[in-house]
Design a protein around this motif. Sequence first.
Motif, PDB file in Angstrom:
ATOM      1  N   GLU A 140      72.550  34.932  32.892  1.00 19.92           N
ATOM      2  CA  GLU A 140      71.133  34.595  32.711  1.00 19.92           C
ATOM      3  C   GLU A 140      70.718  34.759  31.257  1.00 19.92           C
ATOM      4  O   GLU A 140      69.986  33.946  30.711  1.00 19.92           O
ATOM      5  CB  GLU A 140      70.260  35.447  33.629  1.00 19.92           C
ATOM      6  CG  GLU A 140      70.359  35.044  35.095  1.00 19.92           C
ATOM      7  CD  GLU A 140      69.601  35.970  36.030  1.00 19.92           C
ATOM      8  OE1 GLU A 140      69.107  37.029  35.597  1.00 19.92           O
ATOM      9  OE2 GLU A 140      69.516  35.622  37.225  1.00 19.92           O
ATOM     10  N   LYS A 141      71.177  35.834  30.586  1.00 20.90           N
ATOM     11  CA  LYS A 141      70.862  36.041  29.177  1.00 20.90           C
ATOM     12  C   LYS A 141      71.463  34.928  28.335  1.00 20.90           C
ATOM     13  O   LYS A 141      70.807  34.378  27.438  1.00 20.90           O
ATOM     14  CB  LYS A 141      71.391  37.409  28.693  1.00 20.90           C
ATOM     15  CG  LYS A 141      71.014  37.689  27.245  1.00 20.90           C
ATOM     16  CD  LYS A 141      71.561  39.006  26.768  1.00 20.90           C
ATOM     17  CE  LYS A 141      71.187  39.326  25.354  1.00 20.90           C
ATOM     18  NZ  LYS A 141      71.140  38.246  24.416  1.00 20.90           N
ATOM     19  N   LEU A 142      72.701  34.560  28.641  1.00 25.51           N
ATOM     20  CA  LEU A 142      73.347  33.461  27.922  1.00 25.51           C
ATOM     21  C   LEU A 142      72.569  32.155  28.117  1.00 25.51           C
ATOM     22  O   LEU A 142      72.352  31.399  27.165  1.00 25.51           O
ATOM     23  CB  LEU A 142      74.793  33.297  28.407  1.00 25.51           C
ATOM     24  CG  LEU A 142      75.594  32.173  27.766  1.00 25.51           C
ATOM     25  CD1 LEU A 142      75.742  32.402  26.260  1.00 25.51           C
ATOM     26  CD2 LEU A 142      76.960  32.060  28.422  1.00 25.51           C
ATOM     27  N   LEU A 143      72.120  31.916  29.337  1.00 28.13           N
ATOM     28  CA  LEU A 143      71.346  30.715  29.637  1.00 28.13           C
ATOM     29  C   LEU A 143      70.050  30.690  28.831  1.00 28.13           C
ATOM     30  O   LEU A 143      69.706  29.657  28.238  1.00 28.13           O
ATOM     31  CB  LEU A 143      71.044  30.633  31.140  1.00 28.13           C
ATOM     32  CG  LEU A 143      70.219  29.426  31.597  1.00 28.13           C
ATOM     33  CD1 LEU A 143      70.943  28.121  31.307  1.00 28.13           C
ATOM     34  CD2 LEU A 143      69.909  29.529  33.083  1.00 28.13           C
ATOM     35  N   ASN A 144      69.342  31.805  28.777  1.00 25.75           N
ATOM     36  CA  ASN A 144      68.100  31.876  27.994  1.00 25.75           C
ATOM     37  C   ASN A 144      68.378  31.655  26.509  1.00 25.75           C
ATOM     38  O   ASN A 144      67.618  30.965  25.830  1.00 25.75           O
ATOM     39  CB  ASN A 144      67.396  33.219  28.215  1.00 25.75           C
ATOM     40  CG  ASN A 144      66.728  33.288  29.580  1.00 25.75           C
ATOM     41  OD1 ASN A 144      66.347  32.274  30.129  1.00 25.75           O
ATOM     42  ND2 ASN A 144      66.605  34.488  30.113  1.00 25.75           N
ATOM     43  N   ASP A 145      69.464  32.241  26.009  1.00 26.83           N
ATOM     44  CA  ASP A 145      69.829  32.051  24.602  1.00 26.83           C
ATOM     45  C   ASP A 145      70.127  30.579  24.319  1.00 26.83           C
ATOM     46  O   ASP A 145      69.725  30.042  23.291  1.00 26.83           O
ATOM     47  CB  ASP A 145      71.042  32.912  24.238  1.00 26.83           C
ATOM     48  CG  ASP A 145      70.722  34.407  24.236  1.00 26.83           C
ATOM     49  OD1 ASP A 145      69.510  34.757  24.235  1.00 26.83           O
ATOM     50  OD2 ASP A 145      71.675  35.220  24.242  1.00 26.83           O
ATOM     51  N   VAL A 146      70.805  29.926  25.248  1.00 22.71           N
ATOM     52  CA  VAL A 146      71.126  28.508  25.082  1.00 22.71           C
ATOM     53  C   VAL A 146      69.846  27.667  25.107  1.00 22.71           C
ATOM     54  O   VAL A 146      69.683  26.750  24.300  1.00 22.71           O
ATOM     55  CB  VAL A 146      72.114  28.040  26.175  1.00 22.71           C
ATOM     56  CG1 VAL A 146      72.252  26.526  26.192  1.00 22.71           C
ATOM     57  CG2 VAL A 146      73.480  28.689  25.976  1.00 22.71           C
ATOM     58  N   LYS A 147      68.913  27.987  25.994  1.00 21.14           N
ATOM     59  CA  LYS A 147      67.643  27.244  26.063  1.00 21.14           C
ATOM     60  C   LYS A 147      66.867  27.385  24.754  1.00 21.14           C
ATOM     61  O   LYS A 147      66.322  26.411  24.236  1.00 21.14           O
ATOM     62  CB  LYS A 147      66.793  27.733  27.232  1.00 21.14           C
ATOM     63  CG  LYS A 147      67.291  27.252  28.578  1.00 21.14           C
ATOM     64  CD  LYS A 147      66.400  27.742  29.705  1.00 21.14           C
ATOM     65  CE  LYS A 147      66.886  27.267  31.052  1.00 21.14           C
ATOM     66  NZ  LYS A 147      66.037  27.749  32.156  1.00 21.14           N
ATOM     67  N   LYS A 148      66.826  28.625  24.196  1.00 18.01           N
ATOM     68  CA  LYS A 148      66.126  28.848  22.929  1.00 18.01           C
ATOM     69  C   LYS A 148      66.800  28.072  21.801  1.00 18.01           C
ATOM     70  O   LYS A 148      66.140  27.454  20.966  1.00 18.01           O
ATOM     71  CB  LYS A 148      66.086  30.339  22.596  1.00 18.01           C
ATOM     72  CG  LYS A 148      65.128  31.127  23.451  1.00 18.01           C
ATOM     73  CD  LYS A 148      65.197  32.605  23.110  1.00 18.01           C
ATOM     74  CE  LYS A 148      64.358  33.431  24.067  1.00 18.01           C
ATOM     75  NZ  LYS A 148      64.497  34.886  23.804  1.00 18.01           N
ATOM     76  N   ALA A 149      68.107  28.109  21.760  1.00 20.35           N
ATOM     77  CA  ALA A 149      68.852  27.410  20.712  1.00 20.35           C
ATOM     78  C   ALA A 149      68.647  25.900  20.829  1.00 20.35           C
ATOM     79  O   ALA A 149      68.500  25.205  19.818  1.00 20.35           O
ATOM     80  CB  ALA A 149      70.337  27.761  20.799  1.00 20.35           C
ATOM     81  N   LEU A 150      68.599  25.397  22.053  1.00 21.21           N
ATOM     82  CA  LEU A 150      68.390  23.972  22.272  1.00 21.21           C
ATOM     83  C   LEU A 150      66.989  23.554  21.818  1.00 21.21           C
ATOM     84  O   LEU A 150      66.823  22.529  21.153  1.00 21.21           O
ATOM     85  CB  LEU A 150      68.609  23.628  23.753  1.00 21.21           C
ATOM     86  CG  LEU A 150      68.523  22.156  24.122  1.00 21.21           C
ATOM     87  CD1 LEU A 150      69.552  21.343  23.348  1.00 21.21           C
ATOM     88  CD2 LEU A 150      68.730  21.976  25.612  1.00 21.21           C
ATOM     89  N   ALA A 151      65.974  24.349  22.143  1.00 21.60           N
ATOM     90  CA  ALA A 151      64.605  24.053  21.719  1.00 21.60           C
ATOM     91  C   ALA A 151      64.513  24.050  20.198  1.00 21.60           C
ATOM     92  O   ALA A 151      63.853  23.196  19.604  1.00 21.60           O
ATOM     93  CB  ALA A 151      63.636  25.069  22.326  1.00 21.60           C
ATOM     94  N   SER A 152      65.176  24.990  19.576  1.00 21.10           N
ATOM     95  CA  SER A 152      65.195  25.066  18.112  1.00 21.10           C
ATOM     96  C   SER A 152      65.872  23.831  17.519  1.00 21.10           C
ATOM     97  O   SER A 152      65.395  23.257  16.534  1.00 21.10           O
ATOM     98  CB  SER A 152      65.920  26.341  17.683  1.00 21.10           C
ATOM     99  OG  SER A 152      66.066  26.365  16.290  1.00 21.10           O
ATOM    100  N   ALA A 153      66.965  23.386  18.108  1.00 17.12           N
ATOM    101  CA  ALA A 153      67.687  22.210  17.622  1.00 17.12           C
ATOM    102  C   ALA A 153      66.834  20.954  17.775  1.00 17.12           C
ATOM    103  O   ALA A 153      66.814  20.096  16.883  1.00 17.12           O
ATOM    104  CB  ALA A 153      69.011  22.058  18.372  1.00 17.12           C
ATOM    105  N   VAL A 154      66.110  20.834  18.869  1.00 20.54           N
ATOM    106  CA  VAL A 154      65.238  19.677  19.088  1.00 20.54           C
ATOM    107  C   VAL A 154      64.130  19.659  18.039  1.00 20.54           C
ATOM    108  O   VAL A 154      63.848  18.618  17.432  1.00 20.54           O
ATOM    109  CB  VAL A 154      64.644  19.691  20.519  1.00 20.54           C
ATOM    110  CG1 VAL A 154      63.519  18.686  20.665  1.00 20.54           C
ATOM    111  CG2 VAL A 154      65.728  19.412  21.550  1.00 20.54           C
ATOM    112  N   ALA A 155      63.496  20.801  17.804  1.00 17.05           N
ATOM    113  CA  ALA A 155      62.426  20.882  16.801  1.00 17.05           C
ATOM    114  C   ALA A 155      62.961  20.524  15.414  1.00 17.05           C
ATOM    115  O   ALA A 155      62.311  19.791  14.654  1.00 17.05           O
ATOM    116  CB  ALA A 155      61.818  22.281  16.796  1.00 17.05           C
TER     117      ALA A 155
END
Length: 119
Positions: free
Chosen positions: A16-31
């Motif tokens: 779950e922590k890895l998933l949240n980290d991936v979601k944050k990283a993905l949002a950052s990459a999109v921005a």
Amino acid sequence: MFAKNDLKAMSRKELEKLLNDVKKALASAVARDQREAKRAATKAAAEFGFSLNEISETASPAPKKSKVKSKAAKKPSKPVFANPEDKNQTWTGKGRQPNWYRAQVEAGTAPDKMRIVSS
């Protein structure tokens, strides 16, 4: 990177922590990609002497309202044949033959005898 075996060895909380980290990283990459795309678009517009706001305002004009054509009501067809026994029963000659018409023809009445003479 993670191998499939690494993921299988992780606990639910770690996943779950890895998933949240991936979601944050993905949002950052999109921005980041959006910022870069806006910079590139601004630069391209400037080459033609426009600002990005000028182009974006004219890029999507308001859609034209299409006129809705109303269908004119169809006029009912005039009757062509009438039942010799009951003049209220008529037929336009279009579509399915009414029972009274078929019965008259079977009885030997000529269709021309049932034709309504227009004056």
